[in-house]
Motif scaffolding. Sequence first.
Motif, mmCIF file in Angstrom:
data_model
loop_
_atom_site.group_PDB
_atom_site.id
_atom_site.type_symbol
_atom_site.label_atom_id
_atom_site.label_comp_id
_atom_site.label_asym_id
_atom_site.label_seq_id
_atom_site.Cartn_x
_atom_site.Cartn_y
_atom_site.Cartn_z
ATOM 1 N N GLU A 147 56.731 -44.225 27.996
ATOM 2 C CA GLU A 147 56.082 -45.631 28.376
ATOM 3 C C GLU A 147 54.955 -46.714 27.638
ATOM 4 O O GLU A 147 54.742 -47.317 26.838
ATOM 5 C CB GLU A 147 57.260 -46.446 28.906
ATOM 6 N N ASP A 148 54.298 -45.721 29.212
ATOM 7 C CA ASP A 148 52.640 -45.806 28.377
ATOM 8 C C ASP A 148 51.973 -45.376 27.370
ATOM 9 O O ASP A 148 51.425 -46.493 27.120
ATOM 10 C CB ASP A 148 52.165 -45.495 29.640
ATOM 11 N N GLU A 149 52.184 -44.209 26.683
ATOM 12 C CA GLU A 149 51.533 -44.340 25.456
ATOM 13 C C GLU A 149 52.129 -45.262 24.366
ATOM 14 O O GLU A 149 50.911 -45.789 23.656
ATOM 15 C CB GLU A 149 52.003 -43.201 25.171
ATOM 16 N N ALA A 150 53.256 -45.987 24.725
ATOM 17 C CA ALA A 150 54.191 -46.746 23.613
ATOM 18 C C ALA A 150 53.305 -47.995 23.426
ATOM 19 O O ALA A 150 52.950 -48.984 22.841
ATOM 20 C CB ALA A 150 55.579 -47.157 23.452
ATOM 21 N N ALA A 151 52.810 -48.446 24.759
ATOM 22 C CA ALA A 151 52.335 -49.984 24.548
ATOM 23 C C ALA A 151 51.569 -49.337 24.444
ATOM 24 O O ALA A 151 49.879 -50.452 24.099
ATOM 25 C CB ALA A 151 52.364 -50.646 26.459
ATOM 26 N N ALA A 152 50.405 -48.736 24.711
ATOM 27 C CA ALA A 152 49.334 -48.821 24.781
ATOM 28 C C ALA A 152 48.618 -48.954 23.064
ATOM 29 O O ALA A 152 48.024 -49.293 22.702
ATOM 30 C CB ALA A 152 48.010 -47.351 25.452
ATOM 31 N N THR A 153 49.845 -47.663 22.245
ATOM 32 C CA THR A 153 49.630 -47.987 21.207
ATOM 33 C C THR A 153 49.584 -50.073 20.473
ATOM 34 O O THR A 153 48.788 -50.134 19.509
ATOM 35 C CB THR A 153 50.993 -47.749 20.287
ATOM 36 N N GLY A 207 49.339 -53.761 7.744
ATOM 37 C CA GLY A 207 50.494 -54.404 9.594
ATOM 38 C C GLY A 207 50.182 -53.225 10.484
ATOM 39 O O GLY A 207 50.027 -52.221 9.804
ATOM 40 N N PHE A 208 50.958 -53.260 11.175
ATOM 41 C CA PHE A 208 51.808 -51.901 12.355
ATOM 42 C C PHE A 208 53.498 -51.895 12.000
ATOM 43 O O PHE A 208 54.163 -53.008 12.706
ATOM 44 C CB PHE A 208 51.839 -52.488 13.559
ATOM 45 N N GLY A 209 53.917 -50.902 11.290
ATOM 46 C CA GLY A 209 55.253 -50.286 11.177
ATOM 47 C C GLY A 209 55.425 -49.471 13.035
ATOM 48 O O GLY A 209 55.253 -48.368 12.667
ATOM 49 N N THR A 210 56.490 -50.192 14.099
ATOM 50 C CA THR A 210 56.392 -49.726 14.707
ATOM 51 C C THR A 210 57.719 -48.997 14.711
ATOM 52 O O THR A 210 58.833 -49.162 16.096
ATOM 53 C CB THR A 210 57.126 -50.909 15.609
ATOM 54 N N ALA A 211 58.889 -48.257 13.892
ATOM 55 C CA ALA A 211 59.696 -47.189 14.287
ATOM 56 C C ALA A 211 59.006 -46.089 14.832
ATOM 57 O O ALA A 211 59.886 -46.176 15.898
ATOM 58 C CB ALA A 211 59.679 -46.454 12.505
ATOM 59 N N SER A 247 52.545 -43.982 17.005
ATOM 60 C CA SER A 247 52.818 -43.688 18.012
ATOM 61 C C SER A 247 52.206 -43.242 18.961
ATOM 62 O O SER A 247 52.255 -43.224 20.429
ATOM 63 C CB SER A 247 54.092 -42.574 18.314
ATOM 64 N N ARG A 248 50.294 -43.096 18.752
ATOM 65 C CA ARG A 248 49.568 -42.779 19.941
ATOM 66 C C ARG A 248 48.553 -44.102 19.159
ATOM 67 O O ARG A 248 47.992 -44.589 17.986
ATOM 68 C CB ARG A 248 48.525 -41.242 19.456
ATOM 69 N N PRO A 249 47.528 -44.631 20.243
ATOM 70 C CA PRO A 249 46.559 -45.309 20.277
ATOM 71 C C PRO A 249 45.581 -44.907 18.926
ATOM 72 O O PRO A 249 44.717 -45.931 18.117
ATOM 73 C CB PRO A 249 46.026 -45.798 21.498
ATOM 74 N N GLY A 250 44.943 -44.103 18.822
ATOM 75 C CA GLY A 250 44.310 -43.181 18.267
ATOM 76 C C GLY A 250 44.739 -43.198 16.626
ATOM 77 O O GLY A 250 43.410 -43.620 15.953
ATOM 78 N N ARG A 251 45.797 -43.445 16.676
ATOM 79 C CA ARG A 251 46.456 -43.052 15.282
ATOM 80 C C ARG A 251 45.766 -44.867 14.402
ATOM 81 O O ARG A 251 45.740 -44.782 12.752
ATOM 82 C CB ARG A 251 47.064 -43.192 14.676
ATOM 83 N N ILE A 252 45.946 -46.100 15.017
ATOM 84 C CA ILE A 252 45.638 -47.514 14.697
ATOM 85 C C ILE A 252 43.794 -47.492 14.315
ATOM 86 O O ILE A 252 43.742 -47.885 13.524
ATOM 87 C CB ILE A 252 45.365 -48.243 15.936
ATOM 88 N N ALA A 253 42.760 -46.897 15.016
ATOM 89 C CA ALA A 253 41.845 -46.710 14.748
ATOM 90 C C ALA A 253 41.169 -45.444 13.626
ATOM 91 O O ALA A 253 40.963 -46.518 12.097
ATOM 92 C CB ALA A 253 40.557 -46.065 16.104
ATOM 93 N N GLU A 254 42.096 -45.037 13.754
ATOM 94 C CA GLU A 254 42.339 -44.114 12.263
ATOM 95 C C GLU A 254 42.290 -45.413 11.139
ATOM 96 O O GLU A 254 41.644 -45.024 9.689
ATOM 97 C CB GLU A 254 42.802 -42.558 11.543
#
Length: 334
Positions: A27-33, A12-16, A296-303
């Motif tokens: 804002e755009d970075e948060a949305a992109a994540t 899952g994604f913890g959004t703290a 908090s960054r899109p790249g972290r999701i791929a990791e």
Amino acid sequence: MSLKDKLPGTLGFGTAPLGNMFRNIPEDEAAATVHAAWAAGVRYFDTAPFYGAGLSEIRLGDALQAYNRDAYVLSTKVGRVILDELDNSSRDLGEKSGVFEHGLRNKIVNDYSADATLRSIEDSLKRLKTDRLDIVWIHDIAQDFYGDQWLHYFEQARTGAFKALTRLRDEGVIKAWGLGVNRVEPIELTLALDEAKPDGFLLAGRYTLLDHERALQRLMAEANAHNTDIVVGGPYSSGILAGGEHFEYQKASPEIVAKVQRIKRIAQEHGVDVKAAALQFALANPAVAAVIPGASRPGRIAEDVAALRAVIPAAFWTSLREAGLIAGNAPVPV
């Protein structure tokens, strides 16, 4: 039906972090994540009013408007109530003081009563721009700085939030409820109650590669015996296992940094990514339903996705055990 059956996968994604955790996130970075998480197949999103005094819920709700509400599972929390009143003073939040200094300035109060639970849910629905929640966690009953007062909050929750959430679940308004805490004690106390029948627990930071002994020896087997699943939050121990500098929401001590360096050296010897080890270690316990790392960054999701798919040799876990870095009876991936 167990909590595992109600979750759409183990990641899952913890959004703290979307509440401006440790830094002011554009804002755009948060949305992109959030969109990166969706593109990666993540369909479970966890948030809380406390994260940035409502900011995480607002940002998550805005981003999820792009998707079919029936296609994902959403959880938030009650107990830390956000008021319209602004508070520009320095907040004493114990180990979490300063974590959301870049969040909104709304005043936060502790209230685990039934009325506050229902009001908090209504407020969360508005911030999240949705008509329903799937899971509701009772948040932060046993923070360190409460001292003995945590038992007061627990009793308030037992007679208030527990009953309110049980009724909402029985009426089909929510699918599940439990505690969302970073201490083992309130979960143990809840499991010992005859009248409380939570569906599971969100345990943050207490079952990680770095810190798991107490949860392993005192909680996980008991939860499994009760057929009560655990969602592991903070699998990177506030970031220190993912290349950050925080542990327990504060800058890590020299002792913790040294322990992490020992883990990293063994990981390098075996060609293992520490993030992969951290996620897979948590999921190896049969009581664990899912892990929800923050990003908090899109790249972290791929990791995170890559970490779950990585192949880790058995010799790595043997080396950690021999070095005394994981408990001898801790389940590991096979």
